[in-house]
Motif scaffolding. Structure first.
Motif, PDB file in Angstrom:
ATOM      1  N   ALA A 133       0.823  -1.212   0.000  1.00  0.00           N
ATOM      2  CA  ALA A 133       0.000   0.000   0.000  1.00  0.00           C
ATOM      3  C   ALA A 133       0.858   1.264   0.000  1.00  0.00           C
ATOM      4  CB  ALA A 133      -0.936  -0.008   1.203  1.00  0.00           C
ATOM      5  N   THR A 134       1.897   1.292   0.822  1.00  0.00           N
ATOM      6  CA  THR A 134       2.738   2.492   0.864  1.00  0.00           C
ATOM      7  C   THR A 134       3.527   2.665  -0.428  1.00  0.00           C
ATOM      8  OG1 THR A 134       4.476   1.253   2.017  1.00  0.00           O
ATOM      9  CG2 THR A 134       2.954   2.543   3.376  1.00  0.00           C
ATOM     10  N   THR A 135       4.002   1.587  -1.005  1.00  0.00           N
ATOM     11  CA  THR A 135       4.729   1.688  -2.262  1.00  0.00           C
ATOM     12  C   THR A 135       3.809   2.130  -3.390  1.00  0.00           C
ATOM     13  OG1 THR A 135       6.211  -0.052  -1.524  1.00  0.00           O
ATOM     14  CG2 THR A 135       6.269   0.486  -3.848  1.00  0.00           C
ATOM     15  N   LEU A 136       2.602   1.598  -3.407  1.00  0.00           N
ATOM     16  CA  LEU A 136       1.627   2.003  -4.415  1.00  0.00           C
ATOM     17  C   LEU A 136       1.286   3.489  -4.266  1.00  0.00           C
ATOM     18  CD1 LEU A 136      -0.242   1.148  -6.729  1.00  0.00           C
ATOM     19  CD2 LEU A 136      -1.969   0.630  -5.005  1.00  0.00           C
ATOM     20  N   ALA A 137       1.085   3.941  -3.041  1.00  0.00           N
ATOM     21  CA  ALA A 137       0.781   5.356  -2.810  1.00  0.00           C
ATOM     22  C   ALA A 137       1.935   6.248  -3.265  1.00  0.00           C
ATOM     23  CB  ALA A 137       0.496   5.584  -1.327  1.00  0.00           C
ATOM     24  N   TYR A 138       3.165   5.826  -2.995  1.00  0.00           N
ATOM     25  CA  TYR A 138       4.318   6.612  -3.417  1.00  0.00           C
ATOM     26  C   TYR A 138       4.445   6.624  -4.938  1.00  0.00           C
ATOM     27  CZ  TYR A 138       9.019   8.459  -3.677  1.00  0.00           C
ATOM     28  OH  TYR A 138      10.104   9.224  -3.977  1.00  0.00           O
ATOM     29  N   ALA A 139       4.208   5.496  -5.584  1.00  0.00           N
ATOM     30  CA  ALA A 139       4.282   5.434  -7.043  1.00  0.00           C
ATOM     31  C   ALA A 139       3.206   6.307  -7.685  1.00  0.00           C
ATOM     32  CB  ALA A 139       4.167   3.998  -7.520  1.00  0.00           C
ATOM     33  N   ILE A 140       2.014   6.315  -7.097  1.00  0.00           N
ATOM     34  CA  ILE A 140       0.944   7.176  -7.614  1.00  0.00           C
ATOM     35  C   ILE A 140       1.324   8.638  -7.440  1.00  0.00           C
ATOM     36  CG2 ILE A 140      -1.431   7.936  -7.188  1.00  0.00           C
ATOM     37  CD1 ILE A 140      -2.082   4.978  -6.616  1.00  0.00           C
ATOM     38  N   ARG A 141       1.907   8.965  -6.303  1.00  0.00           N
ATOM     39  CA  ARG A 141       2.360  10.330  -6.060  1.00  0.00           C
ATOM     40  C   ARG A 141       3.399  10.734  -7.097  1.00  0.00           C
ATOM     41  NH1 ARG A 141       6.652  12.641  -3.901  1.00  0.00           N
ATOM     42  NH2 ARG A 141       6.462  14.659  -2.929  1.00  0.00           N
ATOM     43  N   GLU A 142       4.325   9.851  -7.396  1.00  0.00           N
ATOM     44  CA  GLU A 142       5.353  10.153  -8.388  1.00  0.00           C
ATOM     45  C   GLU A 142       4.755  10.281  -9.780  1.00  0.00           C
ATOM     46  OE1 GLU A 142       8.660  10.936  -8.083  1.00  0.00           O
ATOM     47  OE2 GLU A 142       8.050  11.072  -5.995  1.00  0.00           O
ATOM     48  N   SER A 143       3.765   9.458 -10.107  1.00  0.00           N
ATOM     49  CA  SER A 143       3.177   9.536 -11.441  1.00  0.00           C
ATOM     50  C   SER A 143       2.343  10.800 -11.601  1.00  0.00           C
ATOM     51  CB  SER A 143       2.343   8.297 -11.744  1.00  0.00           C
ATOM     52  OG  SER A 143       1.240   8.215 -10.876  1.00  0.00           O
ATOM     53  N   VAL A 144       1.828  11.361 -10.499  1.00  0.00           N
ATOM     54  CA  VAL A 144       1.098  12.625 -10.571  1.00  0.00           C
ATOM     55  C   VAL A 144       2.053  13.736 -10.979  1.00  0.00           C
ATOM     56  CG1 VAL A 144      -0.054  14.383  -9.161  1.00  0.00           C
ATOM     57  CG2 VAL A 144      -0.716  11.989  -8.972  1.00  0.00           C
ATOM     58  N   TYR A 145       3.286  13.648 -10.492  1.00  0.00           N
ATOM     59  CA  TYR A 145       4.282  14.654 -10.831  1.00  0.00           C
ATOM     60  C   TYR A 145       5.026  14.315 -12.112  1.00  0.00           C
ATOM     61  CZ  TYR A 145       3.652  16.670  -6.234  1.00  0.00           C
ATOM     62  OH  TYR A 145       3.132  17.261  -5.135  1.00  0.00           O
ATOM     63  N   PHE A 146       4.573  13.317 -12.839  1.00  0.00           N
ATOM     64  CA  PHE A 146       5.199  12.889 -14.085  1.00  0.00           C
ATOM     65  C   PHE A 146       5.385  14.092 -15.008  1.00  0.00           C
ATOM     66  CE2 PHE A 146       5.532   9.744 -17.600  1.00  0.00           C
ATOM     67  CZ  PHE A 146       5.497  10.637 -18.644  1.00  0.00           C
ATOM     68  N   GLY A 147       6.616  14.354 -15.331  1.00  0.00           N
ATOM     69  CA  GLY A 147       6.916  15.415 -16.279  1.00  0.00           C
ATOM     70  C   GLY A 147       6.796  16.821 -15.737  1.00  0.00           C
ATOM     71  N   LEU A 148       6.413  16.974 -14.484  1.00  0.00           N
ATOM     72  CA  LEU A 148       6.294  18.306 -13.907  1.00  0.00           C
ATOM     73  C   LEU A 148       7.434  18.551 -12.937  1.00  0.00           C
ATOM     74  CD1 LEU A 148       2.497  18.262 -13.067  1.00  0.00           C
ATOM     75  CD2 LEU A 148       3.593  19.299 -15.041  1.00  0.00           C
ATOM     76  N   PRO A 149       7.918  19.769 -12.858  1.00  0.00           N
ATOM     77  CA  PRO A 149       8.981  20.040 -11.888  1.00  0.00           C
ATOM     78  C   PRO A 149       8.479  19.818 -10.466  1.00  0.00           C
ATOM     79  CG  PRO A 149       8.735  21.863 -13.435  1.00  0.00           C
ATOM     80  CD  PRO A 149       7.602  20.913 -13.660  1.00  0.00           C
ATOM     81  N   HIS A 150       9.364  19.294  -9.631  1.00  0.00           N
ATOM     82  CA  HIS A 150       9.015  19.110  -8.221  1.00  0.00           C
ATOM     83  C   HIS A 150       8.869  20.467  -7.562  1.00  0.00           C
ATOM     84  CE1 HIS A 150       9.276  14.855  -7.690  1.00  0.00           C
ATOM     85  NE2 HIS A 150      10.425  14.820  -8.330  1.00  0.00           N
ATOM     86  N   ARG A 151       7.914  20.544  -6.692  1.00  0.00           N
ATOM     87  CA  ARG A 151       7.755  21.769  -5.901  1.00  0.00           C
ATOM     88  C   ARG A 151       8.609  21.657  -4.659  1.00  0.00           C
ATOM     89  NH1 ARG A 151       1.406  21.216  -6.436  1.00  0.00           N
ATOM     90  NH2 ARG A 151       1.287  21.639  -8.643  1.00  0.00           N
ATOM     91  N   ARG A 152       9.411  22.622  -4.459  1.00  0.00           N
ATOM     92  CA  ARG A 152      10.288  22.602  -3.291  1.00  0.00           C
ATOM     93  C   ARG A 152       9.625  23.384  -2.168  1.00  0.00           C
ATOM     94  NH1 ARG A 152      15.852  21.249  -4.671  1.00  0.00           N
ATOM     95  NH2 ARG A 152      15.876  20.874  -6.883  1.00  0.00           N
ATOM     96  N   SER A 153       9.596  22.778  -0.987  1.00  0.00           N
ATOM     97  CA  SER A 153       9.009  23.475   0.157  1.00  0.00           C
ATOM     98  C   SER A 153      10.099  24.242   0.871  1.00  0.00           C
ATOM     99  CB  SER A 153       8.349  22.484   1.108  1.00  0.00           C
ATOM    100  OG  SER A 153       9.289  21.551   1.543  1.00  0.00           O
ATOM    101  N   ASN A 154       9.733  25.353   1.451  1.00  0.00           N
ATOM    102  CA  ASN A 154      10.729  26.193   2.158  1.00  0.00           C
ATOM    103  C   ASN A 154      10.974  25.724   3.534  1.00  0.00           C
ATOM    104  OD1 ASN A 154      10.991  27.727  -0.110  1.00  0.00           O
ATOM    105  ND2 ASN A 154       9.446  29.197   0.541  1.00  0.00           N
TER     106      ASN A 154
END
Length: 154
Positions: A133-154
């Motif tokens: 479940a945690t790996t699937l959630a992380y993979a989905i999170r990464e695929s949402v950011y597919f091709g988009l720059p990561h947002r850096r938090s301050n």
């Protein structure tokens, strides 16, 4: 002298080479399994399971090579490329999780057959499902950011 903007990419590339060597060990083990006397007595389910693991591991290795080639070769000295994830990153996570769940699930099955301890099997099953479940959630999170720059938090 050109300084590398990402000093850890060399380590990632070395990791891809080590992964390739371990993949070779997997191929040799699979070859020896199918030629062994044990394989002749195992059920078709076990033989299919070993083949499925080899196919998943081959897919995973191809994805790792793609990731390494993309960042280290195709986009050498391109720090902007490091701000984006390519599709093979999320796919590699998913395939790796499938492999881990297959192997861990088989281990839980072996624990059940050898001990019959329901508490231990239940505990191990919860760990396997939690990992998936945690790996699937992380993979989905990464695929949402597919091709988009990561947002850096301050």
């Amino acid at each position: 002298m050109l300084a590398t903007p990402w000093p850890t990419m060399g380590a990632a590339h070395i990791g891809a080479f080590i992964s390739s060597m371990l993949y070779g060990v997997t191929c040799i083990q699979t070859f020896h399994y199918y030629r062994s006397a044990r394989a002749k007595t195992d059920s078709w389910k076990t033989k299919t399971f070993v083949l499925a693991l080899l196919v998943c591991d081959s897919t995973h290795q191809a994805l790792i090579i793609h990731i390494s080639y993309y960042y280290v070769i195709t986009h050498f000295a391109d720090p902007i490329a490091l701000l984006t994830n390519i599709w093979s990153v999320a796919a590699s996570l998913l395939v790796g999780a499938v492999i881990a769940c297959q192997v861990n699930g088989y281990l839980v099955l072996r624990i059940w057959r050898l001990s019959g301890n329901r508490f231990l099997v239940s505990f191990c099953s919860v760990l396997v499902i939690g990992f998936a479940a945690t790996t699937l959630a992380y993979a989905i999170r990464e695929s949402v950011y597919f091709g988009l720059p990561h947002r850096r938090s301050n």
